[in-house]
Design an enzyme around this catalytic site. Structure first.
Site, PDB file in Angstrom:
ATOM      1  N   ASP A  11     -12.060  13.224   2.391  1.00 26.39           N
ATOM      2  CA  ASP A  11     -10.998  14.059   2.855  1.00 26.39           C
ATOM      3  C   ASP A  11      -9.845  13.750   1.714  1.00 26.39           C
ATOM      4  OD1 ASP A  11     -10.524  11.379   3.504  1.00 26.39           O
ATOM      5  OD2 ASP A  11      -9.089  11.975   5.223  1.00 26.39           O
ATOM      6  N   HIS A 248      -8.226   1.174   1.265  1.00 29.50           N
ATOM      7  CA  HIS A 248      -9.195   1.455   2.045  1.00 29.50           C
ATOM      8  C   HIS A 248     -10.497   2.081   1.453  1.00 29.50           C
ATOM      9  CE1 HIS A 248      -6.097   0.836   5.193  1.00 29.50           C
ATOM     10  NE2 HIS A 248      -5.480   1.712   4.717  1.00 29.50           N
TER      11      HIS A 248
HETATM   12  C1  BDR Z   1      -8.424   6.035   6.275  1.00 30.75           C
HETATM   13  O1  BDR Z   1      -7.532   6.991   6.492  1.00 30.75           O
HETATM   14  C2  BDR Z   1      -7.276   7.922   5.540  1.00 30.75           C
HETATM   15  O2  BDR Z   1      -5.987   8.062   5.387  1.00 30.75           O
HETATM   16  C3  BDR Z   1      -7.806   7.194   4.272  1.00 30.75           C
HETATM   17  O3  BDR Z   1      -8.041   8.030   3.377  1.00 30.75           O
HETATM   18  C4  BDR Z   1      -8.847   6.229   4.582  1.00 30.75           C
HETATM   19  O4  BDR Z   1     -10.102   6.840   4.456  1.00 30.75           O
HETATM   20  C5  BDR Z   1      -7.594   4.618   6.575  1.00 30.75           C
HETATM   21  O5  BDR Z   1      -7.394   4.445   7.977  1.00 30.75           O
HETATM   22 CA    CA Z   2     -10.142   8.928   3.109  1.00 32.02          CA
END
Ligand code: BDR
Ligand code: CA
Length: 316
Positions: A11, A248
């Protein structure tokens, strides 16, 4: 060198973009495709960002980008996370547009086709909601046997959640899809907040990137420096951090090729889909074998320095 065949489902927001650029620069990966979904931004904008990142990495036209779902299996999407990832998902940075267009094939069909064409070889790496994979499972229930493994950024084991006390955004954004995927029987690895929040990306991380990047990676470094300024500011303001943001999605990408950076526990796991306080929580059974669910590899600890060095090392 035998390359690892991967499909990246994203995303494409700020941290996704670092994960994608790392994968594009990591010679051990053969990226067969991208699929996009809603989350940080919508699925169409995520595809647009991905196409522009391909161009930034001089890989325009080489890898198909397929647009996927724009809503969870149940209920509605709350909309883009503008306060974290900016209006366009990548902190408002205007990357040059690409000539490459998104693929005509829908993401779930694309996932099924790639899996069938590469039996036993493909690793699915999910950096967002698992909706596209859940839809692909509807079309091909034999998907877990066709693919080699699935590595997902999402959820939390014992660390606090980031959208509720117990839930992380990617899982909470479509708990039904995540539970379908966990129950489907993939060889699954979960890279959640227990490990991603232990990686601290500081202003020095990006200053070093700018100073030491290889000349051909200068545009990538400049983009990352810019895109992470508001992302780190959000982290600082919301979490009381001094000068860092977590890492992340890039950690999930790293774990896919280099699982030794994390310590894992193998536990049965599924997702709470009720409407109460724990909606979107990953429930693991530390007692072993009691819960009727497939086992997943849950990352519980990480070597921070090693992970940062290996991740950013591809740009130097
Ligand atoms: C996840 O949520 C999205 O904001 C980031 O891209 C990551 O995949 C972290 O909680
Ligand atoms: Ca993400």
């Amino acid at each position: 060198m035998k390359k690892m065949k991967i499909l990246i489902d994203c995303d494409t927001g700020v941290d996704d973009s670092l994960a994608i650029l790392y994968a594009l620069r990591k010679p051990e990966f053969e990226i067969l495709g991208f699929t996009t979904g809603f989350g940080n931004t919508d699925a169409v904008q995520a595809a647009e960002n991905t196409l522009r990142l391909l161009k930034l990495a001089s890989r325009e036209g080489e890898i198909p980008v397929s647009i996927g779902e724009n809503a969870p299996l149940k209920g509605k999407w709350d909309g883009p996370v503008v306060h974290v990832h900016g209006a366009n998902g990548i902190s408002g940075v205007e990357l040059p547009p690409s000539q490459q267009k998104p693929a005509e094939e829908k993401a779930s069909d694309f996932i099924v086709r790639l899996a069938r064409e590469n039996p036993g070889e493909l690793t699915l790496i999910t950096l967002g909601r698992m909706t596209n994979v859940a839809k692909a499972l509807e079309k091909e229930p034999g998907l877990p046997k066709l693919v080699r493994s699935l590595v997902a950024m999402g959820g939390t084991y014992h660390a606090p959640g980031n959208v509720s006390p117990v839930a992380e955004a990617n899982i909470a954004g479509d708990p039904e899809a995540a539970d379908i995927v966990l129950m489907a029987g993939f060889d699954t690895t979960i890279v959640g907040l227990d490990v991603t929040t232990k990686i601290h990306l500081t202003s020095k991380t990006f200053a070093d990137l700018r100073e030491y990047c290889a000349p051909e990676n200068r545009p990538i470094a400049d983009y990352l420096v810019q895109a992470f300024i508001p992302y780190r500011a959000f982290s600082r303001d919301s979490d009381g951090n001094l000068d860092y943001c977590p890492m992340h999605d890039p950690l999930a990408m790293l774990v896919a090729i280099d699982p030794s950076v994390c310590l894992m526990r193998r536990l049965p796991a599924r997702v709470e889909c009720g409407d109460g306080l724990c909606r979107g929580m990953i429930v693991t059974d530390g007692r072993n074998q009691h819960m009727d669910a497939p086992y997943a590899n849950i990352c519980v600890d990480v070597d921070e320095d090693l992970a940062i060095n290996r991740l950013f090392g591809v740009f130097l």
